[in-house]
Structure formats: structure tokens, C-alpha cells
Design a protein around this motif. Structure first.
Motif, PDB file in Angstrom:
ATOM      1  N   GLU A 147       0.832  -1.200   0.000  1.00  0.00           N
ATOM      2  CA  GLU A 147       0.000   0.000   0.000  1.00  0.00           C
ATOM      3  C   GLU A 147       0.873   1.260   0.000  1.00  0.00           C
ATOM      4  O   GLU A 147       1.879   1.322   0.689  1.00  0.00           O
ATOM      5  N   GLY A 148       0.470   2.235  -0.789  1.00  0.00           N
ATOM      6  CA  GLY A 148       1.216   3.491  -0.848  1.00  0.00           C
ATOM      7  C   GLY A 148       2.392   3.468  -1.806  1.00  0.00           C
ATOM      8  O   GLY A 148       2.971   4.509  -2.095  1.00  0.00           O
ATOM      9  N   ASP A 149       2.760   2.300  -2.302  1.00  0.00           N
ATOM     10  CA  ASP A 149       3.882   2.201  -3.251  1.00  0.00           C
ATOM     11  C   ASP A 149       3.504   2.829  -4.588  1.00  0.00           C
ATOM     12  O   ASP A 149       2.339   2.804  -4.979  1.00  0.00           O
ATOM     13  N   ALA A 209      -0.429   2.536  -5.118  1.00  0.00           N
ATOM     14  CA  ALA A 209      -1.173   1.388  -4.581  1.00  0.00           C
ATOM     15  C   ALA A 209      -2.112   1.885  -3.485  1.00  0.00           C
ATOM     16  O   ALA A 209      -1.675   2.595  -2.576  1.00  0.00           O
ATOM     17  N   PRO A 210      -3.395   1.574  -3.586  1.00  0.00           N
ATOM     18  CA  PRO A 210      -4.347   2.098  -2.596  1.00  0.00           C
ATOM     19  C   PRO A 210      -4.099   1.517  -1.200  1.00  0.00           C
ATOM     20  O   PRO A 210      -3.400   0.513  -1.070  1.00  0.00           O
TER      21      PRO A 210
END
Lengths: 370, 281
Positions: A147-149, A209-210
Motif C-alpha cells: 500500500e502506498g507504493d 497502490a491504494p
């Protein structure tokens, strides 16, 4: 071929006319004689005979004969015909178009036809080509991301149109959760202005990425929706748009932290319950990771607790002094990135266990990464 | 009395006398108490309590029972020990309490905090903090400072960034004046996923990782998270300067400076944290 031409001379709706003239034995055709001077004359020839010879003429029909009888007879110095009249009962071949042609002629004709069509197609593809684009991913497997990537997925566009180029416009890409709202992503280039069959071109779909849903023990699965519109020929491109959709691409979103699934009841044996759970590893843990299982119950409800995992080392069970709290654990020496590790918990109670009694233990169980 | 019986009695005495003597020399002590979650007002069953000597040797281990009580026996009165408390999902994890077994029975009650993002939990925590601060000092500016310190102590005890975000949001909603503190409002306004990401990347940076796409968080948020991770590294024996250098090269001098300021306040934070954790002795 001569016979063919001869019979072809006669129209099917006309009745040929015949006239035979007696000629002396020394008769020959004058040098300047030509049947083309007498329209309607199909053929004329000499028939040998003894003592006299005769000249036979065939005309398309009687009117043709009547129109050119005089100049014809004059030119050949012919007396009036011995006999004349319409010709009936002519036997002629049917008009079967292939029969008179040789095989080589047929082959050549076919080849020439194809060649002609191909040339037309090649030379006019610029005008009349139909769009044909295929979108593919280099790798058919899913994409893992934390996530976050920032995620970048290359997509290859292949053109199926030869002899001209296509213009490909991508629709806005989106991540489709299951269920949930679409999350828009972007391309590094939304248009490929000149895609040719010889050179596939790559574009990159990009996005963040959510966030992970927080659902423990499993990555969130999204589907990447990707499609494009293409046009090819100058003329066909005005009204013909070719749609292409990329194959389904799964994006697995992992939490930044190792995730533990809530254990599920497995098998039951006598007074024992087996529980199964998963540990998700979003990154490599070369130094290993442990999980701890704690069950707190009334005194005497539990007699033993232990945990195990393939590739893991079980940690010795610990029990509170009053016998109400049990702790066990597993240690994995090393964990790989984007892997799920299954663990098993065995709990031995005081009473015979069944599925529903084992389910109740889950609520009294705490599993945590240590 | 027969000779056999006499010999038996003498044998028994020869075993018992040294034992009594030994006990008289080293009186036995126990460490007991409870481990609770004072925000939820519940006992924490299954928490681990270990007693170690100064050399790190385990002298005794216990697990809390259903009622949160524990008992570690076999200690020696007069001995200085470290009691180490840990419970999965709670912070501090572990928490080490230096103790002197000054009498045969030492009672140490401990309150741990849930390292979770549960909004209701942190709302209850903020209410408790507000009530305590108001009982201490009604002056609004002092009140705000004390609440800021309570929140900062969460970082000192190692509460995760996401949980601190929940705590910050609850604190600002319960006492809006706390929103004037950049770290509190920074955590309150940052998306939980971004906090998780920042924490993960700072941890990775301090372990030598390189990141190009750093999350967009304020200096205060980055510095507070970095301080938590550096404390953990210090506890593992890593060199403080090495960690700061890594932070400086990847995240910049401003964040490094703020992190140092946070860590410099640790002695003060320790006393505040102990006030939250130690409930009786």
C-alpha cells in the motif's frame, strides 16, 4: 480455339445461312480477298470434287447473306449458288468457361487475380485499413505491491494492420476493487500516434497502490481495467474505431505491516481443536519473525496449547500460575517478500470438542506478530 | 529408638539443616501484581512477565492469568532486578522496570496501552487524560501542554504511528486547543495509510534502505516517527549516530534536527510514561 471462335460467331438468337457455289477446278481465292470485307460472313472454303469443285460459305444469318451476296459473288466471280438455305441442327459445345482453358492459364489467372487484389490492398491500406490492436502485459501473473507504493505496469500494444500505421488512444485506466469504487490511475503516454505491425510499443500504467483494507491475513485484490480505441486507414479511420481491451490484470495490495488472519477452525480430535491461520509477509524479514498465540479461559478449561508451522520453530508453551492463560508461538527463521505462511494452533480442552465448541475458542484467542 | 531410626533422623537433619540455613541467609522474595488495560478497565490475560538480573539472566517467568494477576517467585530479597512486561498488541512492548526486591513480597501493578487504531479506545483515553489534566491544573495553557506531553509519551512508549494518529484525532476532538501543537495536528490530519507508510519507510531508512518516493508528511510527523524507531534501535544496541546519519541523508537535516529534539525530551517523557504505566508499587 478456332472452333471456339467459329461457333462464337453465331449468335444464339440468329439462324446461320449456307450457300454453295460451283467453281471451276482451277479456282483459287484472289490475293486481296478477305472475309472481313463481308460482314456476316463466317467462313468460306473450297470442297474438292470431281470433276467440279464447289465453294461453301457460311453466313451469320440470311439478311447478312442477302446484303453482301452481290459483292461477294462478284469478287470471287461466282455463279448463282447451287444450293442455299438456313442451317439447322448445328451441334456446338456448351459454354463451359473453364473447359477451353489450360491449367497453366487458370493458375496464372488466379495468381494474377490475387496479385492484383494484394497490390490493391497494400497500396490502398493507407486509405482503407481496419484498426486491429492487441494489448498485452509482459507477465501474465498478478502484480504485488505494498500500500502506498508507486506502481508501474508496462503494457505492450501490438498492431495487426500491415502497410499502414494506427493511432491508439488509451482510455483512462482504473483499478477496480471487488467490491468498491474505481480508483483512477494514469498512463505515461495516453496516445501512441504511429503504431506499426513491425514495432510493438510499450506504455506504462502508473499509480499509487491504494491503502490496504486492514483485512488481516490476506492482500486486497484489485483488477486493472485497461482499454484503448484505435483507428487505422485515412478514410476508414473516420467512421471505424477499433476497441481493444487488455486481459485481466490482478494487483495484490499488501499492508505495510505483516498481517495475521483470524484463525479458522480446522479439524477436531477428541478434546482438541485445530485452528489454521495465515501470516502475510509484505517484505523480506531475513532475521525472522515470531507469532504469539495467547488463550485466556476459566481454570481447567484448557489443558494444553501449542502452535506450529511449516518451516517454523514452535516456541515452548507457557501457562499462567493459575492455569487460566496459555501462550504458545512459532518463529520463522526468515520470511520472504509477498509470501503467505500458514500456521496451525492446537488447543486441548477439558471437554470433547466439536466444530461449534472450537469456534468459541477463537474469540478467546489472541494471535499477534512479535 | 532403634539405631536404624536414629540414623534416619540424623540423615534427614543433615539435609534439612543446610536448607534452613540457606533460607536464613537468602530470604525468598516474590514479585506479583496485575497487568491491566486502564483505558478499557480490563485485565490483560496472558501477558508475559520476566524477571532478569543485571546480567540479563532470567530469574523467573510468569504469564498473567484471566484476572491479569501474575506471580514470579524464587527471587532473593535484596536483589536488584529488571521486570520485563510484554503483551501482544499492547505498548510498551516490552516495558522494563528496574526493581529492588527490598522485601519478601513486592507488588507491581502495570497498565499497558493498546497499540491499536480503535477510535473508541483512543476517545476513552483522551477523556481520561483530559479529566486527569483538569484535576491537576485548570489553566488552559498548562492543560494543553500537559495533554501534549501525554500524547508525546505515547511515542516514547512505542505506540505505532497509526495508533498515535487515532489518539491525536481523539485528543483534538476532546480538547481542540491541543490542535495548536504541530505534531498533534500533523498526526491528526495525516491519512492512516500514509502514517503506516512513513513508519515503514523510516524504519527501512534507519536499517540502511533507500527510498525515492517518500510519503508527504510534515517534519513533525516524520521526526516523531523517526524518534520511535531510533529508540527501538537503541534498545537493540544500534549506534545512535549511525541512525541519525541515515535519517539525515535520506530525509533531510530538518527532520533529523526535529528527531534529536524529540529524543532529547526522553528523560522527561520517561517520567510521564511511567506515570501512565505504573499504577502501584
Amino acid at each position: 480455339m478456332a472452333g471456339w471462335k467459329f461457333f462464337d460467331f453465331f449468335d444464339s438468337d440468329r439462324i446461320p445461312f449456307y450457300a454453295r457455289f460451283p467453281v471451276p477446278a482451277a479456282f483459287t481465292f484472289p490475293a486481296d480477298f478477305s472475309i472481313s470485307n463481308y460482314p456476316g460472313l463466317a467462313v468460306c472454303h473450297l470442297l474438292p470434287g470431281s470433276p467440279d469443285r464447289c465453294l461453301v460459305s457460311y453466313w451469320r444469318d440470311e439478311p447478312s447473306y442477302r446484303a453482301y451476296e452481290t459483292p461477294f459473288c462478284t469478287a470471287l466471280a461466282l455463279p448463282p449458288p447451287e444450293e442455299s438455305g438456313v442451317v439447322t441442327g448445328i451441334k456446338r459445345e456448351k459454354d463451359v468457361w473453364w473447359k477451353p482453358k489450360s491449367l497453366s492459364a487458370v493458375v496464372l489467372a488466379v495468381a494474377a487475380t490475387f496479385g492484383g487484389l494484394t497490390a490493391l490492398r497494400d497500396y490502398f491500406a493507407v486509405l482503407f485499413a481496419f484498426p486491429d490492436v492487441t494489448l498485452t502485459y509482459g507477465d501474465a501473473s498478478h502484480v504485488d505491491a505494498v500500500e502506498g507504493d508507486q506502481v508501474a505496469i508496462p503494457v505492450t500494444a501490438l498492431s495487426g494492420v500491415r502497410f499502414t500505421q494506427e493511432t491508439v488512444r488509451f482510455d483512462a485506466p482504473a483499478l477496480q476493487p471487488n467490491p468498491g469504487n474505481m480508483k483512477p490511475w494514469t498512463f505515461d503516454a495516453i496516445t501512441i500516434p504511429a503504431l506499426t505491425a513491425a514495432t510493438p510499443q510499450k506504455v506504462t500504467v502508473m499509480g499509487t497502490a491504494p491503502p490496504h483494507s486492514g483485512k488481516q491475513g490476506e492482500p486486497d485484490i484489485y483488477h486493472l481495467n485497461l482499454s484503448s480505441t484505435a483507428n487505422a486507414g485515412v478514410l476508414t479511420g473516420i467512421f471505424l474505431k477499433g476497441r481493444a481491451t487488455a486481459p485481466d490484470k490482478e494487483l495484490w495490495i499488501w499492508s505495510t505491516k505483516p498481517g495475521l488472519s483470524r484463525p479458522k477452525t480446522g479439524r477436531t480430535y477428541g478434546t482438541s481443536c485445530e485452528f489454521l491461520g495465515d501470516l502475510d509477509s509484505p517484505r523480506a524479514y531475513p532475521q525472522g519473525l515470531s507469532i504469539e498465540v495467547v488463550v485466556v479461559a476459566r481454570r481447567g478449561e484448557i489443558s494444553a496449547l501449542n502452535a506450529s508451522a511449516q518451516g517454523g520453530i514452535s516456541v515452548t508453551e507457557e501457562i499462567s500460575a493459575d492455569g487460566t492463560a496459555f501462550a504458545a508461538g512459532v518463529r520463522w527463521p526468515a520470511l520472504e517478500k509477498f509470501h503467505t505462511y500458514q500456521y496451525r494452533i492446537f488447543l486441548e480442552g477439558a471437554k470433547p470438542a466439536d466444530k461449534s465448541s472450537c469456534e468459541q475458542w477463537i474469540n478467546k484467542m489472541r494471535v499477534a506478530v512479535r | 529408638m532403634s539405631l536404624k531410626a536414629l540414623l534416619g533422623a540424623l540423615g534427614a537433619l543433615s539435609i534439612l539443616i543446610p536448607c534452613f540455613y540457606s533460607q536464613a541467609q537468602t530470604p525468598q522474595g516474590v514479585l506479583k501484581g496485575t497487568v491491566r488495560d486502564e483505558t478499557r478497565k480490563v485485565a490483560i490475560g496472558g501477558a508475559k512477565v520476566q524477571v532478569l538480573n543485571s546480567a540479563g539472566l532470567v530469574l523467573g517467568t510468569s504469564r498473567t492469568g484471566q484476572d491479569g494477576t501474575y506471580l514470579v517467585s524464587g527471587l532473593v530479597v535484596g536483589q536488584s532486578v529488571n521486570a520485563v512486561y510484554s503483551a501482544a498488541g499492547y505498548a510498551p512492548d516490552p516495558w522494563t522496570r528496574p526493581l529492588k526486591i527490598s522485601k519478601p513480597e513486592i507488588v507491581q501493578d502495570v497498565a499497558l496501552l493498546c497499540d491499536c487504531k480503535d477510535t473508541a479506545y483512543w476517545k476513552a483515553w483522551a477523556d481520561i487524560q483530559k479529566a486527569w489534566v483538569e484535576s491537576q491544573n485548570p489553566d488552559p495553557s498548562v492543560k494543553a501542554r500537559l495533554l501534549d506531553e501525554s500524547w508525546s509519551a505515547l511515542g516514547y512508549i512505542g505506540i505505532s504511528a497509526e495508533a498515535r494518529g487515532s489518539a491525536a484525532r481523539s485528543l483534538v476532538s476532546v480538547e481542540p486547543i491541543t490542535g495548536k501543537f504541530p505534531a498533534i495536528i500533523g498526526f491528526a490530519n495525516t491519512d492512516p495509510m500514509v502514517l503506516r507508510k512513513a513508519e515503514e519507510q523510516l524504519r527501512s531508512t534507519l536499517n540502511g534502505g533507500i527510498h525515492e518516493d517518500l510519503p508527504r508528511v510534515s517534519t513533525e510527523v516524520s521526526g516523531e516517527i523517526a524518534a520511535v524507531e531510533i529508540r527501538k534501535q537503541k534498545a537493540e544496541g544500534k549506534e545512535f549516530k549511525y541512525s541519525l546519519d541515515k535519517l539525515n541523508s535520506s530525509w533531510g537535516g530538518e527532520i533529523k534536527k526535529y528527531t534529536v529534539e524529540v529524543i532529547d525530551r526522553d528523560p522527561h517523557m520517561k517520567s510521564i510514561a511511567e506515570g501512565m504505566i505504573i499504577t502501584s508499587q
